[in-house]
Design a protein around this motif. Structure first.
Motif, mmCIF file in Angstrom:
data_model
loop_
_atom_site.group_PDB
_atom_site.id
_atom_site.type_symbol
_atom_site.label_atom_id
_atom_site.label_comp_id
_atom_site.label_asym_id
_atom_site.label_seq_id
_atom_site.Cartn_x
_atom_site.Cartn_y
_atom_site.Cartn_z
ATOM 1 N N UNK A 99 23.243 -47.832 23.629
ATOM 2 C CA UNK A 99 22.859 -46.463 24.717
ATOM 3 C C UNK A 99 23.484 -47.046 25.506
ATOM 4 N N UNK A 100 23.991 -46.817 26.019
ATOM 5 C CA UNK A 100 24.264 -45.899 27.501
ATOM 6 C C UNK A 100 23.110 -45.835 28.849
ATOM 7 N N UNK A 101 22.327 -46.904 29.236
ATOM 8 C CA UNK A 101 20.932 -46.507 30.008
ATOM 9 C C UNK A 101 21.507 -47.010 31.287
ATOM 10 N N UNK A 102 20.452 -46.158 32.466
ATOM 11 C CA UNK A 102 20.710 -45.961 33.634
ATOM 12 C C UNK A 102 19.349 -46.783 34.236
ATOM 13 N N UNK A 103 18.917 -46.522 35.084
ATOM 14 C CA UNK A 103 17.940 -47.354 35.798
ATOM 15 C C UNK A 103 17.020 -46.660 37.590
ATOM 16 N N UNK A 104 16.448 -46.400 37.758
ATOM 17 C CA UNK A 104 15.935 -45.351 38.846
ATOM 18 C C UNK A 104 16.277 -46.977 40.020
ATOM 19 N N UNK A 105 15.988 -47.750 39.630
ATOM 20 C CA UNK A 105 16.303 -49.563 40.471
ATOM 21 C C UNK A 105 17.418 -49.599 40.835
ATOM 22 N N UNK A 106 18.340 -49.068 40.150
ATOM 23 C CA UNK A 106 20.220 -49.532 39.465
ATOM 24 C C UNK A 106 20.472 -47.840 39.941
ATOM 25 N N UNK A 107 20.467 -47.279 41.345
ATOM 26 C CA UNK A 107 21.105 -45.985 41.105
ATOM 27 C C UNK A 107 22.493 -46.046 41.420
ATOM 28 N N UNK A 108 23.010 -45.206 40.198
ATOM 29 C CA UNK A 108 24.417 -45.192 39.755
ATOM 30 C C UNK A 108 25.062 -46.092 38.967
ATOM 31 N N UNK A 109 24.316 -46.528 38.885
ATOM 32 C CA UNK A 109 24.852 -47.921 37.552
ATOM 33 C C UNK A 109 24.025 -47.244 36.333
ATOM 34 N N UNK A 110 25.568 -47.641 35.143
ATOM 35 C CA UNK A 110 24.916 -47.134 33.933
ATOM 36 C C UNK A 110 24.824 -47.892 33.136
ATOM 37 N N UNK A 111 25.580 -48.214 31.743
ATOM 38 C CA UNK A 111 25.848 -49.132 30.982
ATOM 39 C C UNK A 111 25.253 -49.644 29.270
ATOM 40 N N UNK A 112 26.112 -49.703 28.803
ATOM 41 C CA UNK A 112 25.274 -50.020 27.545
ATOM 42 C C UNK A 112 24.487 -51.285 27.168
ATOM 43 N N UNK A 113 23.754 -50.507 26.572
ATOM 44 C CA UNK A 113 22.718 -51.656 26.265
ATOM 45 C C UNK A 113 22.169 -51.573 24.649
ATOM 46 N N UNK A 114 21.633 -53.283 23.844
ATOM 47 C CA UNK A 114 21.363 -52.716 22.362
ATOM 48 C C UNK A 114 19.981 -53.201 21.889
ATOM 49 N N UNK A 115 19.259 -52.055 21.395
ATOM 50 C CA UNK A 115 18.238 -52.423 21.213
ATOM 51 C C UNK A 115 17.306 -52.428 19.510
ATOM 52 N N UNK A 116 16.150 -52.515 19.496
ATOM 53 C CA UNK A 116 15.532 -52.407 18.313
ATOM 54 C C UNK A 116 15.448 -50.765 18.604
ATOM 55 N N UNK A 117 15.679 -50.167 17.255
ATOM 56 C CA UNK A 117 15.573 -48.887 17.298
ATOM 57 C C UNK A 117 14.137 -48.134 16.807
ATOM 58 N N UNK A 118 13.049 -48.379 16.904
ATOM 59 C CA UNK A 118 11.808 -48.623 16.902
ATOM 60 C C UNK A 118 10.963 -49.923 17.559
ATOM 61 N N UNK A 119 10.133 -49.503 17.561
ATOM 62 C CA UNK A 119 8.780 -50.281 18.040
ATOM 63 C C UNK A 119 7.857 -49.929 18.117
ATOM 64 N N UNK A 120 6.110 -50.360 16.772
ATOM 65 C CA UNK A 120 4.947 -50.373 17.156
ATOM 66 C C UNK A 120 4.347 -50.934 17.967
ATOM 67 N N UNK A 121 3.463 -50.397 18.697
ATOM 68 C CA UNK A 121 2.957 -50.838 20.193
ATOM 69 C C UNK A 121 1.127 -50.481 20.368
ATOM 70 N N UNK A 122 0.706 -51.440 20.431
ATOM 71 C CA UNK A 122 -0.621 -51.735 21.330
ATOM 72 C C UNK A 122 -0.434 -51.369 22.309
#
Length: 289
Positions: free
Chosen positions: A183-206
């Motif tokens: 997925x092409x991610x951006x981040x408010x702490x990295x203004x103007x920067x977008x790049x592809x990041x591979x991650x698991x499609x689902x997570x279970x959270x506590x």
């Protein structure tokens, strides 16, 4: 469309398409935050297989507890940009669930929505992106506003009064899927920067809610992506550490520009340099970076 029913937070699943299929929950105020156990969902959705992992995060009792002073803030909050050391600092476990915590969560949403609006007005998503959906401006972690505690907020719609406003305190990951996606991610702490990041499609959270109640739930699709990005922030991990060396090479100059900007604004040397980062094989999944 499948029928929906009301379930307790311990049985909650939120899926990538939930924003268009679920009834809207009114935006919360300083005195009342929307609770995840109020969310409805379609009973016909299913998640990819999940891998069991040791619970990861800063929720263990051995982690340092935040004091009331650690959560004090003055509005308006401001986004902390890379390479500010606050993005790498240890984030303390929240033990006091008071009105100040609720106010902080509300203020974080306000900052997030403001930044998202500015992005939409003044920037455009790069066309080479694998998706047309922005990820910056739809989630925010406390260290991104200079407060080093284990708190995150997100709303995959990114608009006040729309979608679901989700607040997670002291989150942990108990499972994540073997299936990965880019997925092409951006981040408010990295203004103007977008790049592809591979991650698991689902997570279970506590996690805990703003009142201190414990609950478990699952996310997939875009909400899972946003959660993982913000969860990394709570562990001092930045999204470029999840990128391949090839992808990182495409944004290296932009990262160096942020380092130079930090030095010009502070008069101090950058606390980290992307050029000093050793080339390595990037892994995905929790605890592998």
């Amino acid at each position: 469309m499948a029928s929906a029913k009301f379930l307790r937070s311990s049985h909650l699943h939120i899926h990538g398409g939930f924003t268009s299929a679920l009834p809207a929950i009114p935006p919360f105020s300083h005195n009342r935050l929307t609770s995840l156990d109020q969310v409805y969902f379609s009973t016909n959705w299913s998640l990819p297989p999940l891998c069991a992992v040791s619970k990861i995060g800063f929720s263990a009792t051995k982690d340092e507890a935040a004091s009331s002073g650690d959560i004090e803030f003055e509005a308006p909050l401001k986004i902390v940009q890379y390479p500010d050391p606050k993005l790498r600092a240890k984030n303390k476990r929240i033990v006091s669930f008071d009105d100040n915590l609720k106010s902080l969560a509300r203020e974080m949403f306000d900052v997030m929505y403001k930044e998202q609006k500015m992005l939409l007005e003044h920037q455009s998503q790069p066309q080479k992106s694998t998706t047309s959906i922005r990820t910056d401006g739809i989630g925010l972690s406390a260290p991104q506003v200079g407060i080093n505690v284990q708190l995150m907020v997100f709303n995959p719609v990114g608009e006040p009064g729309e979608g679901e406003e989700i607040v997670l305190v002291n989150p942990r990951v108990s499972k994540y899927s073997k299936k990965l996606s880019i997925f092409n991610e951006g981040c408010l702490s990295f203004p103007g920067i977008y790049a592809d990041v591979k991650r698991p499609e689902s997570v279970k959270i506590d996690a805990r809610d703003v009142n201190g109640n414990r609950f478990s739930f699952s996310l997939d699709g875009l909400p899972a992506r946003v959660f993982q990005h913000e969860f990394d922030h709570l562990q001092g991990i930045l999204f470029f550490e999840r990128m391949t060396e090839e992808v990182l090479g495409n944004i290296r100059e932009q990262l160096q520009a942020l380092e130079m900007k930090y030095e010009q604004l502070t008069g101090e040397p950058s606390p980290e340099k992307i050029q000093n980062r050793r080339e390595r094989r990037n892994a995905v999944g929790f605890g592998k970076s």
